[in-house]
Design a protein around this motif. Structure first.
Motif, PDB file in Angstrom:
ATOM      1  N   VAL A  71       0.861  -1.179   0.000  1.00 50.41           N
ATOM      2  CA  VAL A  71       0.000   0.000   0.000  1.00 50.41           C
ATOM      3  C   VAL A  71       0.899   1.231   0.000  1.00 50.41           C
ATOM      4  CG1 VAL A  71      -1.789   1.278   1.230  1.00 50.41           C
ATOM      5  CG2 VAL A  71      -1.841  -1.214   1.201  1.00 50.41           C
ATOM      6  N   PHE A  72       0.922   1.923  -1.116  1.00 58.79           N
ATOM      7  CA  PHE A  72       1.768   3.096  -1.299  1.00 58.79           C
ATOM      8  C   PHE A  72       1.218   4.297  -0.544  1.00 58.79           C
ATOM      9  CE2 PHE A  72       2.845   6.911  -3.849  1.00 58.79           C
ATOM     10  CZ  PHE A  72       4.214   6.897  -3.633  1.00 58.79           C
ATOM     11  N   GLY A  73      -0.100   4.438  -0.532  1.00 60.94           N
ATOM     12  CA  GLY A  73      -0.721   5.579   0.146  1.00 60.94           C
ATOM     13  C   GLY A  73      -2.167   5.292   0.489  1.00 60.94           C
ATOM     14  N   GLU A  74      -2.676   6.027   1.450  1.00 59.86           N
ATOM     15  CA  GLU A  74      -4.079   5.933   1.841  1.00 59.86           C
ATOM     16  C   GLU A  74      -4.623   7.341   1.960  1.00 59.86           C
ATOM     17  OE1 GLU A  74      -5.428   3.201   4.942  1.00 59.86           O
ATOM     18  OE2 GLU A  74      -3.339   2.584   5.134  1.00 59.86           O
ATOM     19  N   GLY A  75      -5.915   7.491   1.756  1.00 62.95           N
ATOM     20  CA  GLY A  75      -6.504   8.814   1.884  1.00 62.95           C
ATOM     21  C   GLY A  75      -7.997   8.801   1.691  1.00 62.95           C
ATOM     22  N   VAL A  76      -8.562   9.977   1.633  1.00 59.35           N
ATOM     23  CA  VAL A  76     -10.001  10.153   1.433  1.00 59.35           C
ATOM     24  C   VAL A  76     -10.197  11.112   0.271  1.00 59.35           C
ATOM     25  CG1 VAL A  76     -12.143  10.995   2.455  1.00 59.35           C
ATOM     26  CG2 VAL A  76     -10.518   9.740   3.861  1.00 59.35           C
ATOM     27  N   LYS A  77     -11.058  10.734  -0.648  1.00 57.54           N
ATOM     28  CA  LYS A  77     -11.454  11.606  -1.763  1.00 57.54           C
ATOM     29  C   LYS A  77     -12.946  11.873  -1.622  1.00 57.54           C
ATOM     30  CE  LYS A  77      -7.747  11.508  -4.632  1.00 57.54           C
ATOM     31  NZ  LYS A  77      -7.156  12.551  -5.402  1.00 57.54           N
ATOM     32  N   LYS A  90     -22.433  -2.157  -3.332  1.00 61.22           N
ATOM     33  CA  LYS A  90     -23.897  -2.120  -3.321  1.00 61.22           C
ATOM     34  C   LYS A  90     -24.398  -0.774  -2.805  1.00 61.22           C
ATOM     35  CE  LYS A  90     -27.954  -4.558  -1.850  1.00 61.22           C
ATOM     36  NZ  LYS A  90     -28.565  -5.656  -1.163  1.00 61.22           N
ATOM     37  N   GLN A  91     -23.769  -0.246  -1.766  1.00 53.59           N
ATOM     38  CA  GLN A  91     -24.173   1.053  -1.228  1.00 53.59           C
ATOM     39  C   GLN A  91     -23.900   2.167  -2.242  1.00 53.59           C
ATOM     40  OE1 GLN A  91     -22.546   1.876   2.624  1.00 53.59           O
ATOM     41  NE2 GLN A  91     -23.837   3.670   2.925  1.00 53.59           N
ATOM     42  N   LEU A  92     -22.785   2.083  -2.952  1.00 55.92           N
ATOM     43  CA  LEU A  92     -22.494   3.080  -3.990  1.00 55.92           C
ATOM     44  C   LEU A  92     -23.512   2.989  -5.122  1.00 55.92           C
ATOM     45  CD1 LEU A  92     -18.612   2.732  -4.242  1.00 55.92           C
ATOM     46  CD2 LEU A  92     -19.868   4.687  -3.336  1.00 55.92           C
ATOM     47  N   GLU A  93     -23.783   1.774  -5.555  1.00 53.61           N
ATOM     48  CA  GLU A  93     -24.699   1.545  -6.678  1.00 53.61           C
ATOM     49  C   GLU A  93     -26.095   2.076  -6.385  1.00 53.61           C
ATOM     50  OE1 GLU A  93     -25.371  -2.255  -9.546  1.00 53.61           O
ATOM     51  OE2 GLU A  93     -25.649  -2.600  -7.403  1.00 53.61           O
ATOM     52  N   GLU A  94     -26.530   1.938  -5.155  1.00 52.61           N
ATOM     53  CA  GLU A  94     -27.876   2.361  -4.786  1.00 52.61           C
ATOM     54  C   GLU A  94     -27.995   3.863  -4.542  1.00 52.61           C
ATOM     55  OE1 GLU A  94     -28.661  -0.088  -1.404  1.00 52.61           O
ATOM     56  OE2 GLU A  94     -29.166  -1.839  -2.631  1.00 52.61           O
ATOM     57  N   HIS A 120     -23.224  12.771  -2.791  1.00 56.83           N
ATOM     58  CA  HIS A 120     -21.869  13.187  -2.421  1.00 56.83           C
ATOM     59  C   HIS A 120     -21.291  12.157  -1.445  1.00 56.83           C
ATOM     60  CE1 HIS A 120     -18.638  15.514  -0.557  1.00 56.83           C
ATOM     61  NE2 HIS A 120     -18.618  16.173  -1.705  1.00 56.83           N
ATOM     62  N   PHE A 121     -20.090  11.675  -1.764  1.00 51.39           N
ATOM     63  CA  PHE A 121     -19.443  10.657  -0.952  1.00 51.39           C
ATOM     64  C   PHE A 121     -18.064  11.118  -0.509  1.00 51.39           C
ATOM     65  CE2 PHE A 121     -22.456   7.953  -3.146  1.00 51.39           C
ATOM     66  CZ  PHE A 121     -22.773   6.996  -2.199  1.00 51.39           C
ATOM     67  N   ASP A 122     -17.657  10.673   0.666  1.00 49.28           N
ATOM     68  CA  ASP A 122     -16.277  10.730   1.124  1.00 49.28           C
ATOM     69  C   ASP A 122     -15.811   9.279   1.162  1.00 49.28           C
ATOM     70  OD1 ASP A 122     -16.535  13.473   1.521  1.00 49.28           O
ATOM     71  OD2 ASP A 122     -17.092  13.233   3.624  1.00 49.28           O
ATOM     72  N   LEU A 123     -14.871   8.925   0.283  1.00 47.38           N
ATOM     73  CA  LEU A 123     -14.442   7.535   0.129  1.00 47.38           C
ATOM     74  C   LEU A 123     -13.007   7.357   0.616  1.00 47.38           C
ATOM     75  CD1 LEU A 123     -15.775   6.910  -3.494  1.00 47.38           C
ATOM     76  CD2 LEU A 123     -16.891   6.332  -1.325  1.00 47.38           C
ATOM     77  N   HIS A 124     -12.805   6.365   1.472  1.00 51.90           N
ATOM     78  CA  HIS A 124     -11.447   6.021   1.909  1.00 51.90           C
ATOM     79  C   HIS A 124     -10.880   5.039   0.893  1.00 51.90           C
ATOM     80  CE1 HIS A 124      -8.282   3.909   4.152  1.00 51.90           C
ATOM     81  NE2 HIS A 124      -8.097   5.086   4.700  1.00 51.90           N
ATOM     82  N   TYR A 125      -9.644   5.292   0.456  1.00 55.74           N
ATOM     83  CA  TYR A 125      -9.038   4.436  -0.566  1.00 55.74           C
ATOM     84  C   TYR A 125      -7.606   4.084  -0.190  1.00 55.74           C
ATOM     85  CZ  TYR A 125      -6.414   8.487  -2.173  1.00 55.74           C
ATOM     86  OH  TYR A 125      -5.567   9.556  -2.227  1.00 55.74           O
ATOM     87  N   VAL A 156     -11.088   1.510  -3.289  1.00 55.79           N
ATOM     88  CA  VAL A 156     -11.914   2.020  -2.196  1.00 55.79           C
ATOM     89  C   VAL A 156     -12.277   0.853  -1.299  1.00 55.79           C
ATOM     90  CG1 VAL A 156     -14.163   3.022  -1.639  1.00 55.79           C
ATOM     91  CG2 VAL A 156     -12.789   3.996  -3.478  1.00 55.79           C
ATOM     92  N   ASP A 157     -12.005   1.026   0.009  1.00 54.25           N
ATOM     93  CA  ASP A 157     -12.305  -0.052   0.947  1.00 54.25           C
ATOM     94  C   ASP A 157     -13.451   0.268   1.897  1.00 54.25           C
ATOM     95  OD1 ASP A 157     -10.864   1.845   2.315  1.00 54.25           O
ATOM     96  OD2 ASP A 157      -9.493   0.445   3.267  1.00 54.25           O
ATOM     97  N   ARG A 158     -13.822   1.561   1.996  1.00 53.53           N
ATOM     98  CA  ARG A 158     -14.978   1.903   2.846  1.00 53.53           C
ATOM     99  C   ARG A 158     -15.489   3.293   2.511  1.00 53.53           C
ATOM    100  NH1 ARG A 158     -12.835   4.915   7.476  1.00 53.53           N
ATOM    101  NH2 ARG A 158     -10.602   4.639   7.476  1.00 53.53           N
ATOM    102  N   ILE A 159     -16.722   3.521   2.917  1.00 53.56           N
ATOM    103  CA  ILE A 159     -17.363   4.827   2.750  1.00 53.56           C
ATOM    104  C   ILE A 159     -17.277   5.546   4.075  1.00 53.56           C
ATOM    105  CG2 ILE A 159     -19.531   6.021   2.271  1.00 53.56           C
ATOM    106  CD1 ILE A 159     -20.255   3.594   0.489  1.00 53.56           C
ATOM    107  N   VAL A 160     -16.663   6.728   4.075  1.00 52.70           N
ATOM    108  CA  VAL A 160     -16.510   7.508   5.298  1.00 52.70           C
ATOM    109  C   VAL A 160     -17.776   8.278   5.587  1.00 52.70           C
ATOM    110  CG1 VAL A 160     -15.191   9.350   6.421  1.00 52.70           C
ATOM    111  CG2 VAL A 160     -14.016   7.691   4.977  1.00 52.70           C
ATOM    112  N   ASN A 161     -18.353   8.912   4.544  1.00 49.91           N
ATOM    113  CA  ASN A 161     -19.538   9.747   4.716  1.00 49.91           C
ATOM    114  C   ASN A 161     -20.307   9.795   3.413  1.00 49.91           C
ATOM    115  OD1 ASN A 161     -21.343  11.480   5.901  1.00 49.91           O
ATOM    116  ND2 ASN A 161     -20.047  13.286   5.741  1.00 49.91           N
ATOM    117  N   MET A 162     -21.622   9.941   3.535  1.00 53.71           N
ATOM    118  CA  MET A 162     -22.487  10.065   2.356  1.00 53.71           C
ATOM    119  C   MET A 162     -23.523  11.138   2.653  1.00 53.71           C
ATOM    120  SD  MET A 162     -24.937   7.232   0.530  1.00 53.71           S
ATOM    121  CE  MET A 162     -26.002   7.090   1.944  1.00 53.71           C
TER     122      MET A 162
END
Length: 133
Positions: A39-45, A95-99, A104-109, A126-132
């Motif tokens: 894992v080179f880097g982690e963050g939120v977009k 599934k949560q993204l698709e629905e 607006h999403f904050d995605l941890h990657y 992307v491994d989890r959703i921080v905020n929607m």
């Protein structure tokens, strides 16, 4: 009767070949780990979800894109958008993204140095959703 004893010649070429192959295998393993699993880097977009799709010829992977807003290198003072394309490794997150497309999403990657076909088409996973919102 005369007994002949054959003395085995012990050459060093076999041992050298084994060591060379072992070193090549070790460096190859380290390279594959660094290129595809480190894992080179982690963050939120953050941004608006443009699409979330399941696609692929052999390996069906989850892919998506969010549109980020902000000031960029466009015309002076103009509002431009950036696209963040990513893969998703968890079916529940997909599934949560698709629905909720268009929200607006904050995605941890996690950022890897390379993409693996069964993990996705991009090096951003992307491994989890921080905020929607």
């Amino acid at each position: 009767m005369a007994e002949y004893q054959f003395e085995e010649k012990k050459g060093g070429y076999g041992k050298i070949l084994i060591w060379v192959l072992l070193i090549i295998f070790l460096f190859g393993g380290v390279f594959v780990w660094y290129k595809y699993y480190f894992v080179f880097g982690e963050g939120v977009k953050s941004g608006y979800l443009n699409y979330a799709v399941k696609k692929g010829y052999v390996f069906k992977t989850y892919e998506g894109k969010i549109i980020q807003e902000g000031f960029g290198k466009g015309r002076t003072g103009a509002l431009t958008s950036y696209e963040f394309e990513f893969s998703v490794d968890d079916p529940q997150v997909f599934k949560q993204l698709e629905e909720n497309s268009g929200k607006h999403f904050d995605l941890h990657y996690k950022e890897y140095n390379g993409a693996i076909p069964w993990r996705g088409n991009t090096k951003y996973v992307v491994d989890r959703i921080v905020n929607m919102k």
